[in-house]
Design a protein around this motif. Sequence first.
Motif, PDB file in Angstrom:
ATOM      1  N   GLN A   1       0.810  -1.213   0.000  1.00 46.88           N
ATOM      2  CA  GLN A   1       0.000   0.000   0.000  1.00 46.88           C
ATOM      3  C   GLN A   1       0.847   1.270   0.000  1.00 46.88           C
ATOM      4  O   GLN A   1       0.327   2.366  -0.235  1.00 46.88           O
ATOM      5  N   GLU A   2       2.141   1.141   0.260  1.00 50.67           N
ATOM      6  CA  GLU A   2       3.039   2.301   0.230  1.00 50.67           C
ATOM      7  C   GLU A   2       3.726   2.466  -1.117  1.00 50.67           C
ATOM      8  O   GLU A   2       4.551   3.370  -1.286  1.00 50.67           O
ATOM      9  N   HIS A   3       3.378   1.626  -2.089  1.00 53.06           N
ATOM     10  CA  HIS A   3       4.076   1.639  -3.377  1.00 53.06           C
ATOM     11  C   HIS A   3       3.085   1.592  -4.537  1.00 53.06           C
ATOM     12  O   HIS A   3       3.162   0.714  -5.399  1.00 53.06           O
ATOM     13  N   ASN A   4       2.185   2.546  -4.543  1.00 48.91           N
ATOM     14  CA  ASN A   4       1.229   2.662  -5.640  1.00 48.91           C
ATOM     15  C   ASN A   4       1.727   3.662  -6.678  1.00 48.91           C
ATOM     16  O   ASN A   4       2.475   4.593  -6.346  1.00 48.91           O
ATOM     17  N   PRO A   5       1.311   3.516  -7.934  1.00 48.77           N
ATOM     18  CA  PRO A   5       1.560   4.586  -8.909  1.00 48.77           C
ATOM     19  C   PRO A   5       0.904   5.882  -8.431  1.00 48.77           C
ATOM     20  O   PRO A   5      -0.043   5.855  -7.639  1.00 48.77           O
ATOM     21  N   ARG A   6       1.409   7.001  -8.899  1.00 47.83           N
ATOM     22  CA  ARG A   6       0.843   8.290  -8.524  1.00 47.83           C
ATOM     23  C   ARG A   6      -0.622   8.347  -8.966  1.00 47.83           C
ATOM     24  O   ARG A   6      -0.958   8.123 -10.126  1.00 47.83           O
ATOM     25  N   LYS A   7      -1.510   8.648  -8.001  1.00 47.35           N
ATOM     26  CA  LYS A   7      -2.934   8.776  -8.294  1.00 47.35           C
ATOM     27  C   LYS A   7      -3.293  10.249  -8.389  1.00 47.35           C
ATOM     28  O   LYS A   7      -2.799  11.070  -7.620  1.00 47.35           O
ATOM     29  N   LEU A   8      -4.174  10.576  -9.325  1.00 45.89           N
ATOM     30  CA  LEU A   8      -4.536  11.962  -9.588  1.00 45.89           C
ATOM     31  C   LEU A   8      -5.942  12.251  -9.063  1.00 45.89           C
ATOM     32  O   LEU A   8      -6.783  11.352  -8.972  1.00 45.89           O
ATOM     33  N   ALA A   9      -6.177  13.513  -8.738  1.00 46.97           N
ATOM     34  CA  ALA A   9      -7.537  13.949  -8.432  1.00 46.97           C
ATOM     35  C   ALA A   9      -8.375  13.887  -9.707  1.00 46.97           C
ATOM     36  O   ALA A   9      -7.867  14.161 -10.805  1.00 46.97           O
ATOM     37  N   VAL A  10      -9.648  13.532  -9.585  1.00 46.85           N
ATOM     38  CA  VAL A  10     -10.522  13.356 -10.749  1.00 46.85           C
ATOM     39  C   VAL A  10     -11.835  14.098 -10.522  1.00 46.85           C
ATOM     40  O   VAL A  10     -12.387  14.090  -9.408  1.00 46.85           O
ATOM     41  N   THR A  11     -12.318  14.743 -11.561  1.00 45.81           N
ATOM     42  CA  THR A  11     -13.666  15.303 -11.547  1.00 45.81           C
ATOM     43  C   THR A  11     -14.294  15.052 -12.911  1.00 45.81           C
ATOM     44  O   THR A  11     -13.592  14.889 -13.915  1.00 45.81           O
ATOM     45  N   SER A  12     -15.612  15.003 -12.936  1.00 45.42           N
ATOM     46  CA  SER A  12     -16.336  14.802 -14.196  1.00 45.42           C
ATOM     47  C   SER A  12     -17.491  15.780 -14.248  1.00 45.42           C
ATOM     48  O   SER A  12     -18.180  15.997 -13.240  1.00 45.42           O
ATOM     49  N   HIS A  13     -17.688  16.382 -15.429  1.00 41.47           N
ATOM     50  CA  HIS A  13     -18.783  17.342 -15.588  1.00 41.47           C
ATOM     51  C   HIS A  13     -19.475  17.093 -16.919  1.00 41.47           C
ATOM     52  O   HIS A  13     -18.845  17.139 -17.968  1.00 41.47           O
ATOM     53  N   ARG A  14     -20.757  16.780 -16.827  1.00 41.92           N
ATOM     54  CA  ARG A  14     -21.582  16.528 -18.023  1.00 41.92           C
ATOM     55  C   ARG A  14     -20.952  15.466 -18.918  1.00 41.92           C
ATOM     56  O   ARG A  14     -20.991  15.548 -20.145  1.00 41.92           O
ATOM     57  N   GLY A  15     -20.327  14.447 -18.308  1.00 39.02           N
ATOM     58  CA  GLY A  15     -19.767  13.344 -19.079  1.00 39.02           C
ATOM     59  C   GLY A  15     -18.360  13.545 -19.564  1.00 39.02           C
ATOM     60  O   GLY A  15     -17.833  12.702 -20.300  1.00 39.02           O
ATOM     61  N   VAL A  16     -17.692  14.628 -19.143  1.00 35.49           N
ATOM     62  CA  VAL A  16     -16.330  14.925 -19.553  1.00 35.49           C
ATOM     63  C   VAL A  16     -15.435  14.808 -18.320  1.00 35.49           C
ATOM     64  O   VAL A  16     -15.708  15.428 -17.288  1.00 35.49           O
ATOM     65  N   VAL A  17     -14.352  14.023 -18.424  1.00 36.98           N
ATOM     66  CA  VAL A  17     -13.527  13.677 -17.274  1.00 36.98           C
ATOM     67  C   VAL A  17     -12.223  14.480 -17.298  1.00 36.98           C
ATOM     68  O   VAL A  17     -11.543  14.552 -18.330  1.00 36.98           O
TER      69      VAL A  17
END
Length: 414
Positions: free
Chosen positions: A141-157
């Motif tokens: 659990q200390e060795h994951n790929p970098r995860k990004l913040a995500v948002t979606s609006h009207r079907g666009v990510v």
Amino acid sequence: MALQIKNDNYVWPDDDLSIIPDWVYTDPAVYEREIERIFHGPTWNYVALEAEIPNSGDYIRSNVGPTPIVVARARDGSINAFENRCVHRAAEFCRELSGTANEFVCPYHQWTYDLKGSLIGVPFRRGVNGKGGMPADFKMQEHNPRKLAVTSHRGVVFASYSDNVESFADYLGPEVLSEFEATFDGRQLRVLGHYRHSLPGNWKLYHENLKDPYHATLLHSFLVNFGLLVVGNRSQMLADKSGRHGVMASAKSDKAVSGDAKKEMRAFKEGLSLNEKRFMNFIEEFDSPWSVTMSTIWPNLIVQREMNTLGVRQIVPTGPNEFIMKWTMFGFEGDDEEMTRHRLRQGNLMGPAGFLGLEDNEAIKFVQDGMLGVPNGRHLVKLDPAHKTGTADTLISESVIRAMYLHWREAMDL
């Protein structure tokens, strides 16, 4: 560590936004700083349409700047974005452009990741017969790929490297958000196809090109001759408050080009006509006064609504002098067969061989060639001096380009 750059080597001429130095487009150190401060900074980067990953297990390869990422829909329905880089030996573990999977297995040493980008498997983690393997205190659990913040609006990510990026609505601002929602109006999106190509120019030139209504009436014979964007049409060149986003908009007109305007426009060719008359049909379907809008969403998205053909374009920079353009053409789930054919037919306006796209691509190459061929130069964006920066009420203006560079300089601290 922040990239170090000597500001005294990068002096903006007379601190004047209407004069742009060529190093903005050609310098490798400036490009690296853009990746750090813009693409990997507090920005929302377009990465996918939800329609491309509608079901659990669906994924698509994408990019944030030049950085390869995976966008995947997990079993709980959440959309996740993470770097496509194995934490073991840095191999890109997702090899297909898109697909459906239960997990991602690195082809090199079979380290395994789930649909949220978490490391879940390491072969021979405990070694064999008590020999080899990972250290006893190794925690997956200390060795994951970098995860990004995500948002979606009207079907666009969208995804961001920053945990402090503002909300998407605040990021766009009310005027640009209104234009965005006029296109993405709540109807379910339907992907019609993809294509991609590279361009030998700096990535910012594509933003400039679509914040530059001046060229549209001079370069593009099709726009001028068939009334899509003509001096005298009802039109607008909009900039948001920050200056980073823009919308070029125009209402289709059947009125003739004036005699005075014809003298200024070599692109105008008297008597041109279309063999395929349906090509110029405009079916009103949006809550918008405009038949054409091109929205530039900083730093990597173009939203195209050219009458009834719809698309998003993702800018992927690969260096200061080249970028890749990834196109996704779409319609709506409620479209009948004729409307789908109509959207695809009008799609011939765009792309690397389109009636319009080909000319833009060539112009961008010519600009980059000029800067590389005559180094240490500068060029002018002085049109419409009454508006230093921001929204213009004339097509003969470069105020929105100046607004973009005001923001760029602040983001870059240059």
